[in-house]
Scaffold this motif. Sequence first.
Motif, short mmCIF file in Angstrom:
data_model
loop_
_atom_site.label_atom_id
_atom_site.label_comp_id
_atom_site.label_asym_id
_atom_site.label_seq_id
_atom_site.Cartn_x
_atom_site.Cartn_y
_atom_site.Cartn_z
N UNK A 69 25.73 -63.63 59.10
CA UNK A 69 26.06 -62.23 58.83
C UNK A 69 25.09 -61.58 57.85
N UNK A 70 24.51 -62.41 56.99
CA UNK A 70 23.54 -61.87 56.03
C UNK A 70 22.10 -62.03 56.52
N UNK A 71 21.95 -62.49 57.77
CA UNK A 71 20.61 -62.63 58.34
C UNK A 71 19.88 -63.87 57.91
N UNK A 72 20.61 -64.87 57.39
CA UNK A 72 19.97 -66.06 56.86
C UNK A 72 19.84 -67.20 57.83
N UNK A 73 19.57 -66.93 59.13
CA UNK A 73 19.39 -67.99 60.13
C UNK A 73 18.21 -67.63 61.03
N UNK A 77 29.18 -64.70 46.14
CA UNK A 77 27.75 -64.41 46.25
C UNK A 77 27.52 -62.97 46.70
N UNK A 78 28.36 -62.51 47.65
CA UNK A 78 28.24 -61.11 48.13
C UNK A 78 28.64 -60.13 47.04
N UNK A 79 29.71 -60.42 46.31
CA UNK A 79 30.22 -59.51 45.29
C UNK A 79 29.24 -59.39 44.12
N UNK A 80 28.61 -60.52 43.74
CA UNK A 80 27.66 -60.49 42.63
C UNK A 80 26.35 -59.81 43.01
N UNK A 103 9.88 -72.26 54.96
CA UNK A 103 10.95 -71.34 55.35
C UNK A 103 11.64 -70.86 54.09
N UNK A 104 12.03 -69.59 54.05
CA UNK A 104 12.73 -69.04 52.89
C UNK A 104 13.97 -69.89 52.60
N UNK A 105 14.21 -70.29 51.32
CA UNK A 105 15.33 -71.19 51.02
C UNK A 105 16.68 -70.73 51.56
N UNK A 106 16.98 -69.44 51.47
CA UNK A 106 18.27 -68.94 51.96
C UNK A 106 18.34 -69.10 53.48
N UNK A 166 17.50 -61.69 46.32
CA UNK A 166 17.00 -62.82 47.11
C UNK A 166 16.19 -63.81 46.29
N UNK A 167 15.37 -63.33 45.36
CA UNK A 167 14.54 -64.25 44.58
C UNK A 167 15.40 -65.11 43.66
N UNK A 168 16.43 -64.49 43.04
CA UNK A 168 17.33 -65.25 42.16
C UNK A 168 18.15 -66.25 42.97
N UNK A 169 18.63 -65.82 44.14
CA UNK A 169 19.42 -66.71 44.98
C UNK A 169 18.57 -67.87 45.49
N UNK A 170 17.32 -67.60 45.82
CA UNK A 170 16.41 -68.66 46.27
C UNK A 170 16.21 -69.70 45.17
N UNK A 171 16.05 -69.23 43.95
CA UNK A 171 15.89 -70.15 42.82
C UNK A 171 17.16 -70.97 42.63
N UNK A 172 18.33 -70.33 42.77
CA UNK A 172 19.61 -71.04 42.64
C UNK A 172 19.74 -72.12 43.70
N UNK A 173 19.42 -71.77 44.96
CA UNK A 173 19.50 -72.73 46.06
C UNK A 173 18.59 -73.93 45.79
#
Length: 258
Positions: free
Chosen positions: A205-209, A91-94, A38-41, A98-105
């Motif tokens: 809200x960001x579709x991450x579920x 996170x929204x403001x920056x 599953x996608x990390x986010x 998705x790839x960078x956020x996945x790596x961060x998670x």
Amino acid sequence: MIDPLYVASGFGVGLLVGMTGVGGGSLMTPLLILLFHVHPVTAVGTDLIYASVTKTGGSLVHGFNRTIEWRIVRRLATGSLPGSLLTLLLLWWLKIDQSAYSALVTKVLGVALIAIAIALLLRRRLLASYSKRVGVLSDEQTRTYTILTGVLLGVLVTISSVGAGALGVTALLLLYPELPAVRIAGSDIAHAVPLTLVAGMGHVMSGGVDTSVLISLLCGSLPGIMLASLFAPRLPDRALRIMLALTLITVAIRLLSA
């Protein structure tokens, strides 16, 4: 559609959570990422809503048994809810891709799992060392440190979905050594409900579920937790903590090397 593999995974994690009191996010999120790809986010968002639902049931039981210290819940929430909201806004403001956020998670999750494993293995030594070095804190100091703990948990849980259980309980044991462990656990579970709900709604809200995965997990985890509550008193706590800590370290190494 109910997926039997997700149901079985939810059941297994539910058993561990019921036996040890920790391991929900620590095990479920890595399981979704490593085993089910599953996608990390999405894994973080799904696990947050999953945790909110399951811990609501736990809070109802603890509330009925009067094993929740609501002053602790309020203090933690004073720090964690703003911390979670600010993390979501940042996170929204920056506008992290998705790839960078996945790596961060993935990396934050790996480090958090190692910290949780250490807290599980060295809990008694941490408590003994803390009591010798720090002694008794004033009520004002305890309140301040509890709120700061809430801020840390809010940030960590929002990014990786883990920390509310093992790290939260360990911090509360240090700050409130006079309270029975059952009241510490009850307070931590009650606090996790609004925190995981707020953080989870941000991911919704960001579709991450993934709702289909969420329903399948709940179908397994709720029976697992109830079954574990029947057998947990018969099992050695230390053996369970060691088993869980070794599992977390193995998963952390796998995530950090990914």
